[in-house]
Design a protein around this motif. Structure first.
Motif, short mmCIF file in Angstrom:
data_model
loop_
_atom_site.label_atom_id
_atom_site.label_comp_id
_atom_site.label_asym_id
_atom_site.label_seq_id
_atom_site.Cartn_x
_atom_site.Cartn_y
_atom_site.Cartn_z
N ALA A 77 9.21 -17.15 -23.44
CA ALA A 77 8.15 -18.25 -22.68
C ALA A 77 8.03 -18.36 -20.92
O ALA A 77 7.17 -18.99 -20.49
N ASP A 78 9.49 -18.80 -20.63
CA ASP A 78 9.28 -18.90 -18.37
C ASP A 78 8.05 -17.88 -18.33
O ASP A 78 7.37 -17.87 -17.09
N THR A 79 8.75 -16.16 -18.41
CA THR A 79 8.12 -15.79 -18.05
C THR A 79 6.68 -15.62 -18.19
O THR A 79 5.14 -15.17 -17.32
N GLU A 80 6.38 -15.33 -19.28
CA GLU A 80 4.59 -15.95 -19.63
C GLU A 80 4.44 -16.99 -18.60
O GLU A 80 3.08 -17.05 -17.89
N THR A 81 5.28 -18.27 -18.94
CA THR A 81 4.34 -19.05 -17.69
C THR A 81 3.94 -18.75 -16.47
O THR A 81 2.85 -19.32 -15.68
N VAL A 82 5.18 -17.74 -15.25
CA VAL A 82 5.06 -17.80 -14.03
C VAL A 82 3.91 -16.50 -14.19
O VAL A 82 3.28 -17.07 -13.05
N LYS A 83 3.70 -15.88 -14.81
CA LYS A 83 2.61 -14.75 -14.95
C LYS A 83 1.07 -15.74 -14.85
O LYS A 83 0.39 -14.92 -14.04
N ARG A 84 1.32 -16.37 -15.10
CA ARG A 84 0.04 -17.56 -15.80
C ARG A 84 -0.80 -17.91 -15.14
O ARG A 84 -1.33 -17.98 -13.91
N ALA A 85 0.82 -18.59 -14.35
CA ALA A 85 0.49 -18.78 -12.60
C ALA A 85 0.05 -18.74 -11.73
O ALA A 85 -0.84 -18.75 -11.54
N GLN A 86 0.60 -17.45 -11.84
CA GLN A 86 -0.04 -16.13 -10.89
C GLN A 86 -1.38 -15.56 -11.58
O GLN A 86 -1.78 -15.32 -10.39
N VAL A 87 -1.88 -15.80 -12.27
CA VAL A 87 -3.80 -15.34 -12.49
C VAL A 87 -4.22 -16.72 -11.81
O VAL A 87 -4.86 -16.66 -11.20
N GLU A 88 -3.28 -17.80 -11.60
CA GLU A 88 -4.57 -18.89 -12.03
C GLU A 88 -4.57 -19.34 -10.15
O GLU A 88 -5.23 -19.39 -9.78
N TYR A 89 -3.50 -18.77 -9.78
CA TYR A 89 -2.76 -18.61 -8.24
C TYR A 89 -3.97 -17.66 -7.56
O TYR A 89 -5.11 -18.66 -6.30
N ARG A 90 -3.84 -16.38 -8.10
CA ARG A 90 -5.11 -15.40 -7.60
C ARG A 90 -6.82 -16.13 -7.36
O ARG A 90 -7.32 -15.45 -7.14
N ALA A 91 -7.16 -16.84 -9.03
CA ALA A 91 -8.12 -17.21 -9.32
C ALA A 91 -8.97 -18.55 -8.02
O ALA A 91 -9.99 -18.85 -8.05
N VAL A 92 -7.87 -19.05 -7.74
CA VAL A 92 -8.15 -20.14 -6.53
C VAL A 92 -8.70 -18.88 -5.49
O VAL A 92 -9.52 -19.46 -4.74
N GLY A 93 -7.76 -17.79 -5.08
CA GLY A 93 -8.35 -17.41 -4.31
C GLY A 93 -7.37 -17.58 -2.63
O GLY A 93 -6.81 -18.39 -2.84
N LEU A 94 -8.02 -16.90 -2.12
CA LEU A 94 -6.99 -17.36 -0.44
C LEU A 94 -7.84 -18.69 0.30
O LEU A 94 -8.93 -18.92 0.30
#
Length: 91
Positions: A16-33
């Protein structure tokens, strides 16, 4: 089984923690630079936090996955099978 009622399935929590971090990574990339120095600092901090999480808590292999021995034990330092280049034998 924990008869005290406070048992925690550590593997389930880790997944569950790993999935939370992976979702945060996807969301971070979606925000853009974010441009400029502040953007680089944010990016460096986020990457360092993710790297630290995965170094301290590598995800367990999925059941039936290569490297899985079926009892939940992790195997470290064993490389997977080598893949040959698809260009081999071509002129």
């Amino acid at each position: 089984s924990n008869t005290m009622g406070a048992g925690v399935d550590l593997e389930a929590k880790q997944r569950a923690d790993t999935e939370t971090v992976k979702r945060a990574q996807v969301e971070y990339r979606a925000v853009g630079l974010v441009p400029g120095k502040v953007g680089r600092e944010l990016s460096d901090r986020f990457r360092a936090a993710c790297d630290l999480f995965f170094r301290q808590s590598p995800p367990p292999p999925a059941a039936g996955a290569p490297g899985s021995d079926g009892d939940g034990a992790r195997r470290r330092g064993r490389p997977g099978p080598r893949r040959e280049s698809s260009s081999r034998g071509q002129a």
